[in-house]
Scaffold this active site. Structure first.
Site, PDB file in Angstrom:
ATOM      1  N   ASN A   9      42.453  36.566  26.846  1.00 32.98           N
ATOM      2  CA  ASN A   9      41.439  37.625  26.624  1.00 32.98           C
ATOM      3  C   ASN A   9      42.029  38.754  26.390  1.00 32.98           C
ATOM      4  O   ASN A   9      42.607  39.496  27.523  1.00 32.98           O
ATOM      5  CB  ASN A   9      40.466  37.499  27.798  1.00 32.98           C
ATOM      6  CG  ASN A   9      39.268  38.697  27.742  1.00 32.98           C
ATOM      7  OD1 ASN A   9      39.549  39.758  27.188  1.00 32.98           O
ATOM      8  ND2 ASN A   9      38.176  38.274  28.086  1.00 32.98           N
ATOM      9  N   GLU A  41      41.346  24.016  30.544  1.00 28.10           N
ATOM     10  CA  GLU A  41      39.901  23.657  30.992  1.00 28.10           C
ATOM     11  C   GLU A  41      39.891  24.235  32.758  1.00 28.10           C
ATOM     12  O   GLU A  41      40.540  24.017  33.378  1.00 28.10           O
ATOM     13  CB  GLU A  41      39.915  22.059  31.099  1.00 28.10           C
ATOM     14  CG  GLU A  41      38.892  21.821  30.257  1.00 28.10           C
ATOM     15  CD  GLU A  41      38.451  20.073  30.440  1.00 28.10           C
ATOM     16  OE1 GLU A  41      37.183  19.797  31.154  1.00 28.10           O
ATOM     17  OE2 GLU A  41      39.332  19.421  30.186  1.00 28.10           O
ATOM     18  N   ASP A  70      41.112  35.129  37.151  1.00 32.43           N
ATOM     19  CA  ASP A  70      40.098  34.402  36.980  1.00 32.43           C
ATOM     20  C   ASP A  70      39.021  35.274  37.471  1.00 32.43           C
ATOM     21  O   ASP A  70      39.049  35.908  38.632  1.00 32.43           O
ATOM     22  CB  ASP A  70      39.729  33.078  37.590  1.00 32.43           C
ATOM     23  CG  ASP A  70      38.746  32.538  36.860  1.00 32.43           C
ATOM     24  OD1 ASP A  70      38.633  32.252  35.699  1.00 32.43           O
ATOM     25  OD2 ASP A  70      37.883  32.172  37.555  1.00 32.43           O
ATOM     26  N   SER A  71      37.952  35.696  36.780  1.00 29.94           N
ATOM     27  CA  SER A  71      37.004  36.875  37.091  1.00 29.94           C
ATOM     28  C   SER A  71      35.696  36.481  36.822  1.00 29.94           C
ATOM     29  O   SER A  71      35.329  35.628  35.873  1.00 29.94           O
ATOM     30  CB  SER A  71      37.380  38.040  36.597  1.00 29.94           C
ATOM     31  OG  SER A  71      37.834  37.973  35.152  1.00 29.94           O
ATOM     32  N   GLY A 154      33.024  42.788  28.024  1.00 29.39           N
ATOM     33  CA  GLY A 154      31.784  41.948  28.715  1.00 29.39           C
ATOM     34  C   GLY A 154      30.713  42.689  29.195  1.00 29.39           C
ATOM     35  O   GLY A 154      29.893  42.980  28.528  1.00 29.39           O
ATOM     36  N   HIS A 179      37.131  45.715  40.196  1.00 28.44           N
ATOM     37  CA  HIS A 179      37.640  44.498  40.874  1.00 28.44           C
ATOM     38  C   HIS A 179      38.795  44.301  40.473  1.00 28.44           C
ATOM     39  O   HIS A 179      39.643  43.786  41.457  1.00 28.44           O
ATOM     40  CB  HIS A 179      36.549  43.462  40.555  1.00 28.44           C
ATOM     41  CG  HIS A 179      36.243  43.344  38.954  1.00 28.44           C
ATOM     42  ND1 HIS A 179      35.844  44.280  38.136  1.00 28.44           N
ATOM     43  CD2 HIS A 179      36.460  42.131  38.241  1.00 28.44           C
ATOM     44  CE1 HIS A 179      35.749  43.870  36.984  1.00 28.44           C
ATOM     45  NE2 HIS A 179      36.101  42.481  36.943  1.00 28.44           N
TER      46      HIS A 179
HETATM   47  P1  ITT Z   1      41.224  34.058  30.227  1.00 27.29           P
HETATM   48  O1  ITT Z   1      40.790  32.882  31.209  1.00 27.29           O
HETATM   49  O2  ITT Z   1      42.286  33.584  28.905  1.00 27.29           O
HETATM   50  O3  ITT Z   1      41.703  35.116  31.241  1.00 27.29           O
HETATM   51  P2  ITT Z   1      38.381  34.548  30.023  1.00 27.29           P
HETATM   52  O4  ITT Z   1      37.645  35.661  29.258  1.00 27.29           O
HETATM   53  O5  ITT Z   1      37.969  33.226  29.540  1.00 27.29           O
HETATM   54  O6  ITT Z   1      39.861  34.706  29.614  1.00 27.29           O
HETATM   55  P3  ITT Z   1      37.662  34.319  32.678  1.00 27.29           P
HETATM   56  O7  ITT Z   1      37.355  32.812  32.633  1.00 27.29           O
HETATM   57  O8  ITT Z   1      38.081  34.730  33.884  1.00 27.29           O
HETATM   58  O9  ITT Z   1      38.382  34.757  31.466  1.00 27.29           O
HETATM   59  O10 ITT Z   1      36.128  34.982  32.427  1.00 27.29           O
HETATM   60  C1  ITT Z   1      35.791  36.197  32.818  1.00 27.29           C
HETATM   61  C2  ITT Z   1      34.638  36.526  32.102  1.00 27.29           C
HETATM   62  O11 ITT Z   1      34.024  37.544  33.005  1.00 27.29           O
HETATM   63  C3  ITT Z   1      34.926  37.491  30.913  1.00 27.29           C
HETATM   64  O12 ITT Z   1      34.898  36.516  29.715  1.00 27.29           O
HETATM   65  C4  ITT Z   1      33.866  38.650  30.996  1.00 27.29           C
HETATM   66  O13 ITT Z   1      32.729  38.079  30.335  1.00 27.29           O
HETATM   67  C5  ITT Z   1      33.618  38.873  32.409  1.00 27.29           C
HETATM   68  N1  ITT Z   1      34.407  39.782  32.792  1.00 27.29           N
HETATM   69  C6  ITT Z   1      35.285  39.886  33.655  1.00 27.29           C
HETATM   70  N2  ITT Z   1      36.031  41.034  33.841  1.00 27.29           N
HETATM   71  C7  ITT Z   1      35.421  41.835  33.487  1.00 27.29           C
HETATM   72  C8  ITT Z   1      35.181  43.281  33.510  1.00 27.29           C
HETATM   73  O14 ITT Z   1      36.087  43.765  33.964  1.00 27.29           O
HETATM   74  N3  ITT Z   1      34.382  43.943  32.685  1.00 27.29           N
HETATM   75  C9  ITT Z   1      33.393  43.082  32.169  1.00 27.29           C
HETATM   76  N4  ITT Z   1      33.242  41.909  31.959  1.00 27.29           N
HETATM   77  C10 ITT Z   1      34.307  41.117  32.725  1.00 27.29           C
END
Ligand code: ITT
Length: 195
Positions: A9, A41, A70-71, A154, A179
């Protein structure tokens, strides 16, 4: 110290780099590899498990100390949704705006005092000698009734904490309260115990 950041991401990478560099870390990422990182996955039942899955997968390729994030956004009245499924909340082909639309629809008619939510970032760190740790940072706030601002990514246009809406903050303001900023400050502290 060199650290590999395991994320696909770009928005997340940008935030992780801009917080870790001033802390003194030399940051490497997918951009420094010959081939793209494999898709992982995310089968974990917690943010910690998913962060570790991503860090282990990338470590096999990067071979140096690796961190993954992971967020997600947990909305209280939705029993914690979108939570672990934040990236794919609106299904296959989800985009930031389709996720935000789905969240607004799920909260339609819910008054402001019942729209409380917590943004969570879990950072996993894997060392070449096999040791590992995780830390968790949070930011509490609520989900707005419409999108605000032009910054961030996001769910930022919908998330409002004490300091304001994430998408209306400068990068520095967001990092100070977010966060991810909180998780990375804990990461830096914890890392010292391992070095
Ligand atoms: P990676 O797994 O490759 O790191 P990802 O986008 O799939 O990328 P996650 O599975 O952790 O990552 O999904 C986290 C989602 O939560 C992310 O795609 C956003 O939609 C949201 N998110 C996380 N941090 C955020 C932030 O600081 N601001 C806004 N949305 C956020």
């Amino acid at each position: 110290m060199k650290i590999f950041i395991a994320t696909k991401n770009r928005n997340k990478l940008c935030e992780l780099e801009r917080i870790l560099r001033p802390m003194g870390f030399e940051v490497l990422s997918e951009n420094d590899l010959e081939n793209p990182l494999p898709e992982v996955e995310e089968t974990g039942k917690t943010y910690e498990e998913n962060a570790l899955l991503k860090a282990h997968s990338a470590f096999k390729i990067a071979g140096i100390t690796t961190v993954a994030d992971d967020s997600g956004l947990s909305v209280d009245i939705l029993d914690g949704a979108p939570g672990l499924y934040s990236a794919r909340y609106s299904g296959n082909g989800a985009t930031y705006s389709s996720n935000n639309e789905k969240l607004l629809a799920a909260l339609k008619g819910v008054p402001r005092d019942k729209r409380t939510a917590t943004f969570v970032s879990c950072i996993a760190c894997i060392f070449p000698d096999g040791r590992e740790f995780t830390v968790r940072g949070e930011c509490k706030g609520y989900v707005a009734e419409e999108c605000h601002g032009n910054g961030g990514f996001g769910y930022d246009p919908l998330f409002v904490c004490d300091a304001g809406c994430y998408a209306e903050m400068t990068a520095e303001e967001k990092d100070r309260v977010s966060h991810r900023g909180n998780a990375l400050r804990l990461f830096k502290k914890e890392l010292k115990k391992y070095l």
